[in-house]
Design a protein around this motif. Structure first.
Motif, mmCIF file in Angstrom:
data_model
loop_
_atom_site.group_PDB
_atom_site.id
_atom_site.type_symbol
_atom_site.label_atom_id
_atom_site.label_comp_id
_atom_site.label_asym_id
_atom_site.label_seq_id
_atom_site.Cartn_x
_atom_site.Cartn_y
_atom_site.Cartn_z
ATOM 1 N N ALA A 45 0.818 -1.214 0.000
ATOM 2 C CA ALA A 45 0.000 0.000 0.000
ATOM 3 C C ALA A 45 0.852 1.265 0.000
ATOM 4 C CB ALA A 45 -0.938 -0.007 1.204
ATOM 5 N N ASP A 46 1.972 1.259 0.732
ATOM 6 C CA ASP A 46 2.793 2.473 0.787
ATOM 7 C C ASP A 46 3.573 2.716 -0.511
ATOM 8 O OD1 ASP A 46 4.552 0.331 1.196
ATOM 9 O OD2 ASP A 46 5.865 1.499 2.492
ATOM 10 N N GLU A 47 3.556 1.765 -1.430
ATOM 11 C CA GLU A 47 4.225 1.930 -2.722
ATOM 12 C C GLU A 47 3.281 2.459 -3.797
ATOM 13 O OE1 GLU A 47 7.474 -1.675 -2.451
ATOM 14 O OE2 GLU A 47 5.459 -2.164 -3.143
ATOM 15 N N VAL A 48 1.993 2.492 -3.501
ATOM 16 C CA VAL A 48 0.994 2.955 -4.460
ATOM 17 C C VAL A 48 0.698 4.420 -4.172
ATOM 18 C CG1 VAL A 48 -1.344 2.617 -5.353
ATOM 19 C CG2 VAL A 48 -0.007 0.642 -4.580
ATOM 20 N N ARG A 49 0.874 5.246 -5.184
ATOM 21 C CA ARG A 49 0.675 6.687 -5.004
ATOM 22 C C ARG A 49 -0.316 7.213 -6.030
ATOM 23 N NH1 ARG A 49 6.133 5.723 -4.478
ATOM 24 N NH2 ARG A 49 7.005 6.215 -2.458
ATOM 25 N N ASP A 50 -0.969 8.297 -5.668
ATOM 26 C CA ASP A 50 -1.858 8.982 -6.592
ATOM 27 C C ASP A 50 -0.994 9.841 -7.505
ATOM 28 O OD1 ASP A 50 -3.856 10.366 -7.908
ATOM 29 O OD2 ASP A 50 -4.276 11.692 -6.220
ATOM 30 N N PRO A 51 -1.014 9.591 -8.813
ATOM 31 C CA PRO A 51 -0.150 10.359 -9.716
ATOM 32 C C PRO A 51 -0.399 11.859 -9.657
ATOM 33 C CG PRO A 51 -1.414 8.692 -10.927
ATOM 34 C CD PRO A 51 -1.804 8.600 -9.502
ATOM 35 N N HIS A 52 -1.642 12.277 -9.410
ATOM 36 C CA HIS A 52 -1.941 13.710 -9.365
ATOM 37 C C HIS A 52 -1.301 14.384 -8.154
ATOM 38 C CE1 HIS A 52 -4.620 13.943 -12.815
ATOM 39 N NE2 HIS A 52 -5.032 12.729 -12.468
ATOM 40 N N SER A 53 -1.090 13.643 -7.074
ATOM 41 C CA SER A 53 -0.427 14.247 -5.922
ATOM 42 C C SER A 53 1.093 14.243 -6.096
ATOM 43 C CB SER A 53 -0.815 13.519 -4.629
ATOM 44 O OG SER A 53 -0.309 12.202 -4.625
ATOM 45 N N LYS A 61 -8.965 14.049 -16.210
ATOM 46 C CA LYS A 61 -9.546 13.051 -17.087
ATOM 47 C C LYS A 61 -10.255 13.751 -18.240
ATOM 48 C CE LYS A 61 -12.235 8.851 -17.041
ATOM 49 N NZ LYS A 61 -12.924 7.863 -16.239
ATOM 50 N N VAL A 62 -9.997 13.283 -19.448
ATOM 51 C CA VAL A 62 -10.555 13.887 -20.655
ATOM 52 C C VAL A 62 -11.674 12.999 -21.176
ATOM 53 C CG1 VAL A 62 -10.015 14.568 -23.028
ATOM 54 C CG2 VAL A 62 -8.319 14.900 -21.219
#
Length: 135
Positions: A45-53, A61-62
């Protein structure tokens, strides 16, 4: 005859396991496919990040039109090729094996630095920071 290894596939289930390799622990999913067990590495879990942050200027999102999606699918279809596993190989491993063979045979090992880098107009980070601070 179905083996015991096919039971998770038949049940539509997968298992989780910890796996240690080269001094590092990995979280893995254990699945069964065609009677064989497969091990898939996952992220903690600590390796997964929100790319926008992590990257501030990502576009939101388009919404694509159906025509744009169709065009993209056609392009992907035109570029798709049949995957032939035999055409892919580990060039790093080949280079290491050649290096070992050369070393064992007593041949001189020449390290190539490659071509000299081309000059660019990029300034050094410290120069840029100095120019920014002096303004």
């Amino acid at each position: 005859m179905t083996s015991v290894w096919g039971a998770p596939e038949h049940a539509g289930k997968a298992g989780l396991a910890m796996f240690a390799m080269r001094g590092k622990e990995y979280l893995t999913a254990v699945r069964s496919e065609n009677g064989l067990l497969e091990l898939h590495t996952m992220h903690f879990a600590d390796e997964v990040r929100d790319p926008h942050s992590e990257v501030g200027d990502l576009p939101e999102k388009v919404q694509l039109s159906p025509q744009e999606v169709k065009t993209a699918e056609q392009l992907i279809g035109m570029l798709a090729i049949e995957w032939k596993p035999d055409e892919w190989h580990d060039t790093y491993e080949e280079q290491v094996k050649k290096l070992v063979e050369d070393k064992l045979a007593g041949r001189e090992i020449a390290v190539s630095a490659g071509p000299a880098p081309e000059a660019t107009n990029v300034i050094g980070l410290m120069e840029w920071l100095g120019a920014t601070n002096s303004e």
